[in-house]
Design a protein around this motif. Sequence first.
Motif, PDB file in Angstrom:
ATOM      1  N   THR A   1       0.828  -1.211   0.000  1.00  0.00           N
ATOM      2  CA  THR A   1       0.000   0.000   0.000  1.00  0.00           C
ATOM      3  C   THR A   1       0.858   1.254   0.000  1.00  0.00           C
TER       4      THR A   1
ATOM      5  N   ILE B   1       1.331   2.685  -3.465  1.00  0.00           N
ATOM      6  CA  ILE B   1       0.207   3.281  -4.192  1.00  0.00           C
ATOM      7  C   ILE B   1       0.397   4.793  -4.211  1.00  0.00           C
TER       8      ILE B   1
ATOM      9  N   MET C   1      -7.675   6.261  -3.831  1.00  0.00           N
ATOM     10  CA  MET C   1      -6.342   6.018  -3.296  1.00  0.00           C
ATOM     11  C   MET C   1      -6.346   6.094  -1.769  1.00  0.00           C
TER      12      MET C   1
ATOM     13  N   LYS D   1      -5.356   2.951   0.729  1.00  0.00           N
ATOM     14  CA  LYS D   1      -4.274   3.070   1.700  1.00  0.00           C
ATOM     15  C   LYS D   1      -4.758   2.869   3.132  1.00  0.00           C
TER      16      LYS D   1
ATOM     17  N   VAL E   1      -4.779  -1.255 -10.131  1.00  0.00           N
ATOM     18  CA  VAL E   1      -3.730  -0.880  -9.177  1.00  0.00           C
ATOM     19  C   VAL E   1      -3.105  -2.130  -8.568  1.00  0.00           C
TER      20      VAL E   1
END
Length: 222
Positions: free
Chosen positions: A19, A22, A63, A67, A104
């Motif tokens: 993560t 990202i 996003m 996260k 992603v």
Amino acid sequence: MGFQRKGTNVVKIKHHSLTGRITVPLMYLAFRNVRRNRGAAGIDRESIDAFELNLDDNLLALMRRLKEGSYKPLPLRRVWIPKGPGQTRPLGIPAVRDRVAQEVVRLLLSPLFERLFHEDSYGFRPGRDCHMAMGKVLELHQQGHLHVLDADIKGFFDNLPHSVIMAGVAAEVADPEKETCGMPIEARSPTRARAASYESLATCTLVLCAAASLMASCKVSG
């Protein structure tokens, strides 16, 4: 990755903190890939064009949820498509934002698992295509191999134990499950929901490397 020695034991080194990888550029790259692939709207009926109208805010919000571990995918929109005379098969269509989340995850996981594929595996791999597979077939034919084994597993993704997939990911990635499974699921039982999420990602990530490589090898090198 590799291995390291801890005392008398040899421990495999795994990938951590996916993560943390990202980033904003990764989110935009994921969206561009989704837009290039086109496709219909999901259960929320939001098209790619509609998602793009508020792209900056949509990607930043997605996003943040990825996260934080608060990402909650929408159910897949189920449609039925033709499969042979008088037959159909179900197809689950994720929402656009969930397709971005899938992409992603694919961008993060694919490089980690790509190296595990068999050399004779050509399907859904970067830099490889069916023409290269046919070239390999011709090469083997010139070497004197005169038989081809064409094998398939009926309902493969419906019957594969998803614990195998989870174990395949866990063997390479040390992140908690929530950091590697942000993918659309169907509104079913928790077990089936997790299964559906990985079915939708299976052709992108390589967590099915052993079975997929075996099938590809059989088709090419028989």
